[in-house]
Design a protein around this motif. Structure first.
Motif, PDB file in Angstrom:
ATOM      1  N   VAL A 131       0.859  -1.144   0.162  1.00 55.61           N
ATOM      2  CA  VAL A 131       0.088   0.056   0.121  1.00 55.61           C
ATOM      3  C   VAL A 131       1.007   1.123   0.021  1.00 55.61           C
ATOM      4  CG1 VAL A 131      -1.726   1.230   1.447  1.00 55.61           C
ATOM      5  CG2 VAL A 131      -2.049  -1.276   1.234  1.00 55.61           C
ATOM      6  N   ALA A 132       0.658   2.254  -1.002  1.00 59.06           N
ATOM      7  CA  ALA A 132       1.333   3.575  -0.992  1.00 59.06           C
ATOM      8  C   ALA A 132       0.774   4.599  -1.091  1.00 59.06           C
ATOM      9  CB  ALA A 132       2.595   3.183  -2.195  1.00 59.06           C
ATOM     10  N   ALA A 133       1.313   5.735  -0.546  1.00 56.95           N
ATOM     11  CA  ALA A 133       0.652   6.954  -0.768  1.00 56.95           C
ATOM     12  C   ALA A 133       1.605   7.878  -1.689  1.00 56.95           C
ATOM     13  CB  ALA A 133       0.596   7.639   0.542  1.00 56.95           C
ATOM     14  N   LEU A 134       1.175   8.295  -2.868  1.00 55.12           N
ATOM     15  CA  LEU A 134       2.022   8.985  -3.847  1.00 55.12           C
ATOM     16  C   LEU A 134       1.654  10.193  -4.203  1.00 55.12           C
ATOM     17  CD1 LEU A 134       1.889   5.800  -6.167  1.00 55.12           C
ATOM     18  CD2 LEU A 134       3.872   6.368  -4.532  1.00 55.12           C
ATOM     19  N   VAL A 135       2.680  11.160  -4.265  1.00 52.17           N
ATOM     20  CA  VAL A 135       2.272  12.268  -5.150  1.00 52.17           C
ATOM     21  C   VAL A 135       2.814  12.751  -6.401  1.00 52.17           C
ATOM     22  CG1 VAL A 135       2.864  15.042  -5.031  1.00 52.17           C
ATOM     23  CG2 VAL A 135       2.682  13.571  -2.829  1.00 52.17           C
ATOM     24  N   GLU A 136       1.886  12.921  -7.213  1.00 51.78           N
ATOM     25  CA  GLU A 136       1.944  13.003  -8.846  1.00 51.78           C
ATOM     26  C   GLU A 136       2.214  14.565  -9.098  1.00 51.78           C
ATOM     27  OE1 GLU A 136      -0.853  11.681 -11.265  1.00 51.78           O
ATOM     28  OE2 GLU A 136      -1.379   9.839 -10.299  1.00 51.78           O
ATOM     29  N   ILE A 137       3.371  14.864  -9.942  1.00 53.87           N
ATOM     30  CA  ILE A 137       3.709  16.033 -10.513  1.00 53.87           C
ATOM     31  C   ILE A 137       3.484  16.075 -12.019  1.00 53.87           C
ATOM     32  CG2 ILE A 137       5.135  18.174 -10.532  1.00 53.87           C
ATOM     33  CD1 ILE A 137       4.053  17.597  -7.690  1.00 53.87           C
ATOM     34  N   HIS A 138       2.641  17.049 -12.370  1.00 54.60           N
ATOM     35  CA  HIS A 138       2.509  17.418 -13.763  1.00 54.60           C
ATOM     36  C   HIS A 138       2.784  18.409 -14.473  1.00 54.60           C
ATOM     37  CE1 HIS A 138      -0.482  13.672 -14.387  1.00 54.60           C
ATOM     38  NE2 HIS A 138      -0.444  13.808 -13.076  1.00 54.60           N
ATOM     39  N   PRO A 139       4.316  18.590 -14.948  1.00 50.64           N
ATOM     40  CA  PRO A 139       4.720  19.701 -15.225  1.00 50.64           C
ATOM     41  C   PRO A 139       4.071  20.549 -16.176  1.00 50.64           C
ATOM     42  CG  PRO A 139       6.468  18.171 -15.150  1.00 50.64           C
ATOM     43  CD  PRO A 139       5.066  17.656 -15.135  1.00 50.64           C
ATOM     44  N   MET A 140       3.290  19.945 -17.091  1.00 54.52           N
ATOM     45  CA  MET A 140       2.780  20.735 -18.268  1.00 54.52           C
ATOM     46  C   MET A 140       1.434  21.391 -17.877  1.00 54.52           C
ATOM     47  SD  MET A 140       2.580  18.014 -21.369  1.00 54.52           S
ATOM     48  CE  MET A 140       1.718  18.925 -22.658  1.00 54.52           C
ATOM     49  N   PRO A 158       2.794  13.939 -19.133  1.00 55.63           N
ATOM     50  CA  PRO A 158       3.959  13.125 -18.661  1.00 55.63           C
ATOM     51  C   PRO A 158       4.127  13.595 -17.192  1.00 55.63           C
ATOM     52  CG  PRO A 158       4.778  14.790 -20.008  1.00 55.63           C
ATOM     53  CD  PRO A 158       3.211  14.997 -20.252  1.00 55.63           C
ATOM     54  N   TYR A 159       4.315  12.763 -16.225  1.00 59.78           N
ATOM     55  CA  TYR A 159       4.400  12.978 -14.807  1.00 59.78           C
ATOM     56  C   TYR A 159       5.491  12.368 -13.976  1.00 59.78           C
ATOM     57  CZ  TYR A 159       1.571   8.868 -14.353  1.00 59.78           C
ATOM     58  OH  TYR A 159       1.143   7.604 -14.381  1.00 59.78           O
ATOM     59  N   LEU A 160       5.939  12.956 -12.932  1.00 62.66           N
ATOM     60  CA  LEU A 160       6.801  12.363 -11.995  1.00 62.66           C
ATOM     61  C   LEU A 160       5.926  11.700 -10.764  1.00 62.66           C
ATOM     62  CD1 LEU A 160       9.803  14.716 -12.158  1.00 62.66           C
ATOM     63  CD2 LEU A 160       9.487  12.575 -13.289  1.00 62.66           C
ATOM     64  N   LEU A 161       6.477  11.015  -9.957  1.00 65.98           N
ATOM     65  CA  LEU A 161       5.840  10.572  -8.982  1.00 65.98           C
ATOM     66  C   LEU A 161       6.763   9.734  -7.813  1.00 65.98           C
ATOM     67  CD1 LEU A 161       5.470   7.156  -8.894  1.00 65.98           C
ATOM     68  CD2 LEU A 161       3.824   7.554 -10.733  1.00 65.98           C
ATOM     69  N   ALA A 162       6.573  10.373  -6.585  1.00 62.56           N
ATOM     70  CA  ALA A 162       7.044   9.510  -5.434  1.00 62.56           C
ATOM     71  C   ALA A 162       6.177   9.641  -4.082  1.00 62.56           C
ATOM     72  CB  ALA A 162       8.230  10.727  -4.998  1.00 62.56           C
ATOM     73  N   GLY A 163       6.607   8.809  -3.335  1.00 61.45           N
ATOM     74  CA  GLY A 163       6.017   8.661  -1.859  1.00 61.45           C
ATOM     75  C   GLY A 163       6.443   7.801  -1.012  1.00 61.45           C
ATOM     76  N   VAL A 164       5.750   7.296  -0.180  1.00 56.81           N
ATOM     77  CA  VAL A 164       6.059   6.244   0.676  1.00 56.81           C
ATOM     78  C   VAL A 164       5.207   5.117   0.632  1.00 56.81           C
ATOM     79  CG1 VAL A 164       4.565   7.351   2.732  1.00 56.81           C
ATOM     80  CG2 VAL A 164       6.441   5.923   3.112  1.00 56.81           C
ATOM     81  N   GLY A 165       5.747   3.832   0.906  1.00 60.66           N
ATOM     82  CA  GLY A 165       4.888   2.781   0.855  1.00 60.66           C
ATOM     83  C   GLY A 165       4.921   1.759   1.980  1.00 60.66           C
ATOM     84  N   TYR A 166       4.336   0.845   2.236  1.00 60.71           N
ATOM     85  CA  TYR A 166       4.322   0.026   3.420  1.00 60.71           C
ATOM     86  C   TYR A 166       4.068  -1.640   2.507  1.00 60.71           C
ATOM     87  CZ  TYR A 166       3.505  -2.345   7.811  1.00 60.71           C
ATOM     88  OH  TYR A 166       3.770  -3.011   8.994  1.00 60.71           O
ATOM     89  N   PHE A 167       4.944  -2.474   2.777  1.00 59.81           N
ATOM     90  CA  PHE A 167       4.949  -3.549   1.984  1.00 59.81           C
ATOM     91  C   PHE A 167       5.148  -4.981   2.709  1.00 59.81           C
ATOM     92  CE2 PHE A 167       9.383  -3.276   1.711  1.00 59.81           C
ATOM     93  CZ  PHE A 167       9.812  -4.496   1.365  1.00 59.81           C
ATOM     94  N   SER A 168       4.719  -5.947   2.397  1.00 56.52           N
ATOM     95  CA  SER A 168       4.746  -7.057   2.942  1.00 56.52           C
ATOM     96  C   SER A 168       5.575  -8.185   1.964  1.00 56.52           C
ATOM     97  CB  SER A 168       3.727  -7.775   3.545  1.00 56.52           C
ATOM     98  OG  SER A 168       2.738  -8.254   2.588  1.00 56.52           O
ATOM     99  N   PHE A 169       6.482  -9.050   2.470  1.00 59.04           N
ATOM    100  CA  PHE A 169       7.126 -10.117   1.707  1.00 59.04           C
ATOM    101  C   PHE A 169       7.364 -11.278   2.599  1.00 59.04           C
ATOM    102  CE2 PHE A 169      10.559  -7.936   3.878  1.00 59.04           C
ATOM    103  CZ  PHE A 169      11.552  -8.990   3.745  1.00 59.04           C
ATOM    104  N   ASN A 170       7.825 -12.509   1.899  1.00 60.86           N
ATOM    105  CA  ASN A 170       7.995 -13.692   2.785  1.00 60.86           C
ATOM    106  C   ASN A 170       8.836 -14.660   1.859  1.00 60.86           C
ATOM    107  OD1 ASN A 170       8.039 -15.814   4.746  1.00 60.86           O
ATOM    108  ND2 ASN A 170       6.009 -16.496   4.080  1.00 60.86           N
ATOM    109  N   PRO A 171      10.179 -14.478   1.867  1.00 63.20           N
ATOM    110  CA  PRO A 171      10.993 -15.175   0.802  1.00 63.20           C
ATOM    111  C   PRO A 171      10.848 -16.750   1.129  1.00 63.20           C
ATOM    112  CG  PRO A 171      12.353 -14.289   2.461  1.00 63.20           C
ATOM    113  CD  PRO A 171      10.963 -13.718   2.721  1.00 63.20           C
TER     114      PRO A 171
END
Length: 308
Positions: A131-140, A158-171
């Motif tokens: 689950v992630a919360a992201l910010v999109e930036i649209h320069p145009m 076109p856009y750039l994006l970044a944010g913070v996520g919380y993930f689960s894994f289990n090798p």
């Protein structure tokens, strides 16, 4: 979970406060008014892959995409909801679900430095839930005031994006037909007193998603997107591999008999025994990562049809 609820609350507050801004600020086309605040809900189909100590390409393992092996790409999916302001900035809440894997056997037949990885003979697979919360930036839309220009905005953005996520894994890996969870086996001595600098890694962690994409407005009510999102991780154990081999006698000291038996089979699977106790098993100087290439389709909510 508290962090996820906080993120969702912030998006809701942003949406409600933005909705109080002036309603229509220009015509989208001959049939719809544009609103400053738009909502978007959609689904995605993704190609997911990872960058870990396992597998890779021929030669000495290198950073980032130079060591990517496309043969272990898998199909994943996701859902998302976003709130945008004047198409320039958007907050997005997204869930992504998929699988990553890799195997040293992919290097069979290579007779250079990568042969050591083939000889190591390790593999893994892991389900990923994020689950992630992201910010999109649209320069145009940030640098051009389309209403002031009295010009219809472009359908492609076109856009750039970044944010913070919380993930689960289990090798995991297999012994015969049995699927074995690797984290409880402490294959590199995680949590053992003899290795105080190797704590047991957590299967739920934060990550930093970042990427770029392009949005195309197929119609006033439907968007198409293509994007690539890379996740910076804070662990080198996505594949349960990071440092050195350990003395297998320690498994009997710390694990149950069944887990110790599995650990002795799985911690060292070299085809030809080369590395011994404290011999190189992985490379801890670079954390692991995973990424997705996404195709999205979504419904736009908030444009008002012109009454005639």
């Amino acid at each position: 979970m508290k962090k996820i609820c906080l993120i969702a609350s912030l998006i809701t507050v942003f949406a409600l406060s933005s909705a109080s801004v002036n309603a229509q600020y220009y015509f989208f086309d001959g049939d719809y008014y544009e609103n400053p605040v738009l909502y978007e809900a959609g689904v995605s189909v993704n190609a997911m892959n990872s960058l870990t100590d396992l597998g890779g390409k021929k030669g000495i393992g290198e950073k980032f995409l130079k060591d990517l092996n496309l043969g272990y790409t898998s199909i994943s999916g996701g859902i998302f909801f976003s709130v945008s302001y004047k198409n320039a900035v958007a907050l997005r809440l997204e869930g992504t679900f998929g699988k990553v894997s890799s195997d040293d056997k992919i290097l069979a037949g290579i007779n250079d430095a990568a042969k050591n990885r083939f000889n190591r003979n390790l593999n893994f697979r892991s389900n990923i839930s994020e689950v992630a919360a992201l910010v999109e930036i649209h320069p145009m839309y940030i640098f051009v005031d389309w209403p002031a220009k009295e010009t219809t905005p472009p359908r492609t953005s076109p856009y750039l994006l970044a944010g913070v996520g919380y993930f689960s894994f289990n090798p995991q890996t297999k012994i015969g037909n049995r699927t074995i969870d690797l984290q409880p086996l402490s294959t590199e001595g995680q949590g053992f007193a003899e290795y105080p600098n190797r704590p047991i890694y957590k299967l739920n962690q934060l990550n930093i998603p970042m990427g770029a994409g392009v949005k195309y407005e197929l119609s006033p009510l439907v968007n198409l997107r293509a994007e690539v999102v890379y996740r910076k991780l804070f662990t080198d154990y996505l594949d349960d591999l990071s440092t050195t081999y350990i003395d297998p006698a320690l498994f009997d000291k710390y694990l149950t008999p069944q887990k110790a038996a599995n650990a002795k089979i799985l911690y060292d699977r070299q085809i030809v025994k080369v590395a011994g106790i404290n011999g190189k098993r992985g490379t801890e100087k670079n954390n692991d990562a995973y990424f997705t290439a996404n195709l999205k389709i979504s419904v736009i909510i908030g444009r008002e049809r012109i009454r005639r």
